[in-house]
Design a protein around this motif. Structure first.
Motif, PDB file in Angstrom:
ATOM      1  N   MET C  22      42.769  29.518  -0.051  1.00  0.00           N
ATOM      2  CA  MET C  22      42.687  31.038  -0.966  1.00  0.00           C
ATOM      3  C   MET C  22      41.235  30.982  -1.761  1.00  0.00           C
ATOM      4  O   MET C  22      40.791  31.933  -2.280  1.00  0.00           O
ATOM      5  N   PHE C  23      40.858  29.622  -2.488  1.00  0.00           N
ATOM      6  CA  PHE C  23      39.819  29.626  -3.314  1.00  0.00           C
ATOM      7  C   PHE C  23      38.520  30.272  -2.247  1.00  0.00           C
ATOM      8  O   PHE C  23      37.785  31.101  -2.934  1.00  0.00           O
ATOM      9  N   ALA C  26      38.759  33.870  -1.449  1.00  0.00           N
ATOM     10  CA  ALA C  26      38.213  34.966  -2.610  1.00  0.00           C
ATOM     11  C   ALA C  26      36.482  35.204  -2.577  1.00  0.00           C
ATOM     12  O   ALA C  26      36.431  36.300  -2.694  1.00  0.00           O
ATOM     13  N   LYS C 150      36.475  25.514  -8.475  1.00  0.00           N
ATOM     14  CA  LYS C 150      36.911  26.594  -7.223  1.00  0.00           C
ATOM     15  C   LYS C 150      37.898  27.588  -8.037  1.00  0.00           C
ATOM     16  O   LYS C 150      37.890  28.707  -7.431  1.00  0.00           O
ATOM     17  N   PHE C 154      37.405  31.393  -7.697  1.00  0.00           N
ATOM     18  CA  PHE C 154      38.445  32.490  -7.397  1.00  0.00           C
ATOM     19  C   PHE C 154      38.532  33.220  -8.396  1.00  0.00           C
ATOM     20  O   PHE C 154      38.807  34.759  -8.143  1.00  0.00           O
ATOM     21  N   SER C 157      35.552  35.949  -8.528  1.00  0.00           N
ATOM     22  CA  SER C 157      35.517  36.633  -7.365  1.00  0.00           C
ATOM     23  C   SER C 157      36.400  38.122  -7.777  1.00  0.00           C
ATOM     24  O   SER C 157      35.795  39.291  -7.377  1.00  0.00           O
ATOM     25  N   LEU C 254      41.513  36.381   1.642  1.00  0.00           N
ATOM     26  CA  LEU C 254      42.375  35.103   1.339  1.00  0.00           C
ATOM     27  C   LEU C 254      43.054  34.839   2.645  1.00  0.00           C
ATOM     28  O   LEU C 254      43.093  33.400   2.925  1.00  0.00           O
TER      29      LEU C 254
END
Lengths: 254, 359, 299
Positions: C22-23, C26, C150, C154, C157, C254
């Motif tokens: 997910m990090f 983004a 990170k 996230f 972003s 994601l």
């Protein structure tokens, strides 16, 4: 509603066709037929679903309900190219021609695909084919432009070229989408004359969308009128001309 | 001099230069061999990009497949391939006699082409329904994916690559590969010249100009596209097979699936003029000669220059050399055509008059 | 496939992969947002997208080498890339706005090769990273590690994406951009300087990528040849999400990030890139099949 005149089924028969785009019903429950060797007109105000019906017939998109019969076969599941090979050809409202090829080449590539073998594709093409291509270009009045790139022609000339290409493919039936739109008014009579000769001399059945009332009343022996995606009226030209519903539809009263 | 005669004499001159070239400049024989292969690559890109209108970034796939397939076949006729690649550098025990080399090449080069062609048919079924930039990017993605997969496959030496069979003393490598390259180029040029004289050229040009219309006319567009792509892959694969031998060493990223060569194919065709027979040939010659002349003077900056060259050619000369010649001397292209109707040229004049009469 | 068993036996690894995915996802979404903007407004698929990200990373590297805080690299990279984007537009891109897609594809491909080789000449081909100076969180008894940079990447972003969305909705230039995207000719008639709008669009896109690159160099790593995968990821995200749908772009980003992390873990890191590219081809083929089913590309 009229009945078939001849013994056999009509060449084209549209039965209860419905076509939706999302929530919009473009064609609702439309039925019509065109007998072999006739010229039939299709009229209606802008947005009444004429071109959509053409697209449904030639297989540009699937229909939601109904059947389409051509030359004894149900074609509503067929792809465009298959239908074309059966001899049902259409021209476009906005012309589709091969712009970077010469007129002659445009003609040669429009030869009837249905009679072709794979090996024909890898041969230079016969002298007879060329002669026919030249004849047809002469028929539509583009002889002097035959070596010009098709893309360099005017819009009206491109329409004529597209018409000639359709003839080159020896169809049984032609669907013409506004053949006179964008054509120099002084040339329209000539075009109508050619359409008639196409029908009479080459035996090609025509279904014509047309906005020019004078042209269609002159040309067609039977006319269907669409409005709001539905079949509004049908009959011989003089009947349609005097039909109050048709007049209202065109004046926007309905 | 009419067009046909000009065409034939130009081809004859080109092939004559090809035959005597190695005697005139023996020091550059390997470079000339490469040039012939590049002509094949440019022509084979152009049948899709220029003639059919499907701009592929993925022709390098067929180059690499042909190269690896040929190398594996050449090794495989004598030794177990896995042992050979595991030994890196080939090892001294893997010796080939002249006869084995010739057998290997006779088997490997056609096999390379055919395997590339088979791959093209599989990929074509997946990709040829896409239009425009979707096709271009899909082929680009596929090319990189295949390079990555090749780099992970131990059988063909994975990331460290494999060497092509070492030639015995009695074979003069450069001369052999030069004439193989020349033969392939002659074959390719004559084949494409013939192909473009048939109706097939019209059929694929129709797809380029208006695919919907071609379909509406009842053409078998999918079959035609597939045929063009398979032909393109066949010749690209065979060129790859010879190129691998010329180079003597194959690895996934720098040689077989080298993205740079993939870009050169496109660039050569555009530089010479897309959609013509001579464009890619001339483009390949001009590009290759200038690359060989100037590249070394640029030290480390060649690749920056390559990027700049792409931008300049694409932005300023999208019609290429042939396009420029065509606009400069149009009469060279004014086709005194083959329709055999020149006799009734008078009809041209009556055209307009009839038109007016009808109105 | 040993790793697959590992995932089943120790579910906590899934959390690690999910978070990491997910990090990075983004950041993918950020670059994709820029690509959608340029694609939608200028009808150009910018192949040098990934190189802009890479440049943002190297600029942050220079900021650090100058002795400044790495976090300062984010705005600096954005500003420098904005200027570069503007300059590129004035030098090259304006000539290809009206050209066909393949011309712009190839021309921006040329730009991307130029930039990547330039950076290779200047900085060398090594993999680089920058220490952000932020700490690490340990979750689940240290089984899951989360570097704070990170998390920052996230969050930022999202913030930048949201800011851009607001800008397009409310600011005068933003509205001009949207008008141009809908109908450039009509916008010109209404007195909008579309040339300037294009320049701004391209520059904003470059700035977005620059910021993304600064985050990438701190949270992950960069090298001169990293660009193409980033470009193709953006392309993939835009195809799946469509132009001009922020929420869809973020979820696609994601999703791609997570899918990639799992694929890399299960198949091995050496096949992670192959996975990305094959996924791209699969997405395009799937799109094609869906279009063919509808069978209505004929006008």
């Amino acid at each position: 509603m009229r009945e078939w005149q001849a013994q056999d089924r009509p060449l084209l028969e549209v039965k209860n066709v419905t076509k939706r785009f999302g929530g919009v019903v473009a064609n609702r429950n439309i039925s019509l037929f065109v007998e072999r060797g006739t010229i039939v007109g299709l009229i209606g105000p802008n947005g009444s679903g004429k071109t959509t019906l053409f697209n449904s017939i030639v297989g540009a998109h699937p229909i939601d309900e109904g059947e389409i019969w051509f030359d004894g076969r149900e074609i509503s599941r067929y792809r465009t190219a298959q239908i074309a090979r059966m001899g049902l050809m259409r021209t476009f409202q906005q012309t589709h021609i091969f712009g970077k090829m010469t007129c002659i080449e445009n003609m040669l590539i429009s030869m009837p695909e249905r009679r072709r073998q794979l090996r024909d594709l890898f041969s230079p093409g016969s002298r007879a084919d060329r002669a026919r291509a030249v004849d047809l270009l002469q028929f539509v009045g583009l002889y002097s432009k035959r070596h010009h790139l098709a893309g360099s022609l005017s819009f009206g000339q491109q329409k004529l070229l597209e018409f000639a290409m359709a003839l080159m493919s020896e169809p049984k039936m032609l669907l013409l989408d506004e053949p006179t739109a964008g054509i120099n008014p002084t040339l329209i009579n000539g075009l109508v004359d050619r359409l008639r000769r196409t029908n009479a001399e080459l035996g090609i059945t025509l279904l014509v969308i047309e906005h020019n009332m004078r042209v269609i009343m002159n040309l067609a022996e039977y006319i269907y009128c669409l409005a709001h995606g539905e079949l509004l009226a049908a009959g011989p030209p003089e009947e349609i001309r005097n039909d109050q519903r048709v007049i209202d539809a065109y004046l926007g009263a309905s | 001099m009419n067009r046909r005669l000009r065409h034939i004499s130009a081809l004859t001159a080109l092939f004559a230069i090809g035959l005597v070239g190695p005697w005139l400049m023996p020091a550059y024989i390997s470079q000339f061999a490469q040039l012939w292969l590049f002509i094949v690559l440019a022509l084979s890109w152009d049948i899709m990009g220029g003639q059919t209108g499907y701009n592929s970034f993925g022709n390098i796939i067929y180059f690499g497949i042909g190269m690896y397939a040929s190398a594996v076949a050449q090794v495989g006729v004598v030794w177990p391939v896995a042992d050979y690649t595991a030994a890196k550098g080939g090892g001294t025990e893997f010796v080939f006699t002249a006869e084995q080399i010739y057998t290997g090449l006779a088997l490997g080069i056609p096999l390379g082409g055919l395997l590339a062609m088979a791959a093209a048919i599989v990929f074509g079924a997946l990709l040829l329904g896409m239009r425009g930039h979707y096709f271009a990017i899909a082929t680009l993605g596929l090319a990189v994916a295949i390079a990555e997969l090749a780099a992970g496959w131990d059988y063909i030496g994975a990331g460290s690559g494999m060497v092509t069979p070492t030639l015995p003393q009695e074979i003069e490598g450069p001369v052999l590969f030069y004439y193989l390259s020349l033969a392939l180029a002659v074959l390719a040029i004559l084949f494409y010249a013939w192909l473009y004289s048939t109706r097939f050229r019209l059929a694929i040009n129709a797809i380029r100009d208006d695919e919907d219309k071609a379909e509406a006319l009842g053409h078998h567009t999918t079959r035609n596209k597939m045929t063009a792509w398979a032909i393109s892959a066949l010749f690209t694969g065979m060129a790859g097979a010879i190129y691998g031998n010329l180079s003597g060493f194959i690895d996934p990223h720098d040689i077989a699936f080298n993205a740079e060569i993939g870009v050169w194919m496109i660039l050569m065709a555009i530089l010479g003029g897309k959609g013509t027979l001579w464009g890619p040939i001339i483009g390949a010659i001009v590009f290759f000669v200038s690359k060989e002349l100037f590249w070394t003077y640029l030290l480390g900056w060649q690749r920056v220059a390559l990027g700049l060259l792409i931008v300049i050619i694409v932005v300023f000369f999208p019609e290429g050399i042939m396009g420029w010649v065509r606009s400069r001397w149009p009469h060279l292209f004014a086709a005194p055509h083959l329709d055999g109707d020149e006799g009734n040229a008078a009809a041209a004049a009556t055209d307009e008059r009839k038109e007016a009469a009808n109105a | 496939m040993q790793n697959l068993q590992l995932l089943l036996q120790a579910p906590v690894f899934n959390i690690q992969l999910l978070l990491d995915g997910m990090f990075i996802g983004a950041v993918f979404a950020l670059a994709a947002f820029g690509m959608a903007l340029v694609w939608g407004v200028m009808n150009i698929i910018n192949v040098s997208q990934g190189e802009f990200v890479m440049l943002g990373g190297f600029i942050t590297l220079m900021v650090v080498q100058a002795g400044l805080s790495p976090l300062l690299g984010i705005p600096v990279a954005a500003v420098v890339l904005f200027v570069l984007g503007w300059a590129l537009y004035r030098g090259i891109i304006w000539r290809i706005v009206e050209a066909d897609m393949f011309t712009s594809l190839l021309a921006t491909f040329g730009v991307s090769i130029m930039l990547q080789q330039l950076m290779n000449e200047i900085f060398g081909a090594d993999v680089r990273t920058v220490e952000s100076g932020l700490g690490i969180w340990f979750l689940f008894d240290g089984m899951v590690t989360v570097t704070q940079i990170k998390v920052l990447a996230f969050v930022l972003s999202f913030v930048i994406g949201l800011a851009l969305w607001l800008f397009l909705k409310t600011a005068r230039l933003g509205q001009a951009i949207r008008a141009t995207a809908q109908n450039a000719r009509a916008a010109r008639i209404l007195g909008i300087d579309t040339d300037r709008v294009y320049a701004a669009t391209y520059a904003i896109n470059a700035a977005l990528c620059g910021a993304a690159g600064a985050l990438v160099v701190m949270a992950w790593s960069i090298h001169p040849y990293m660009g193409l995968p980033y470009t193709l990821r953006s392309f993939m995200i835009v195809i799946v999400a469509g132009l001009g749908n922020l929420a869809a772009v973020i979820s696609a980003g994601l999703g791609l990030g997570v899918a990639e992390q799992f694929a890399g873990f299960i198949l091995g890191a050496e096949f992670q890139l192959a996975f990305v590219f094959l996924l791209l081809v699969a997405v395009l083929v799937a799109r094609q099949v869906m279009l063919a089913r509808k069978r209505q590309y004929l006008k």
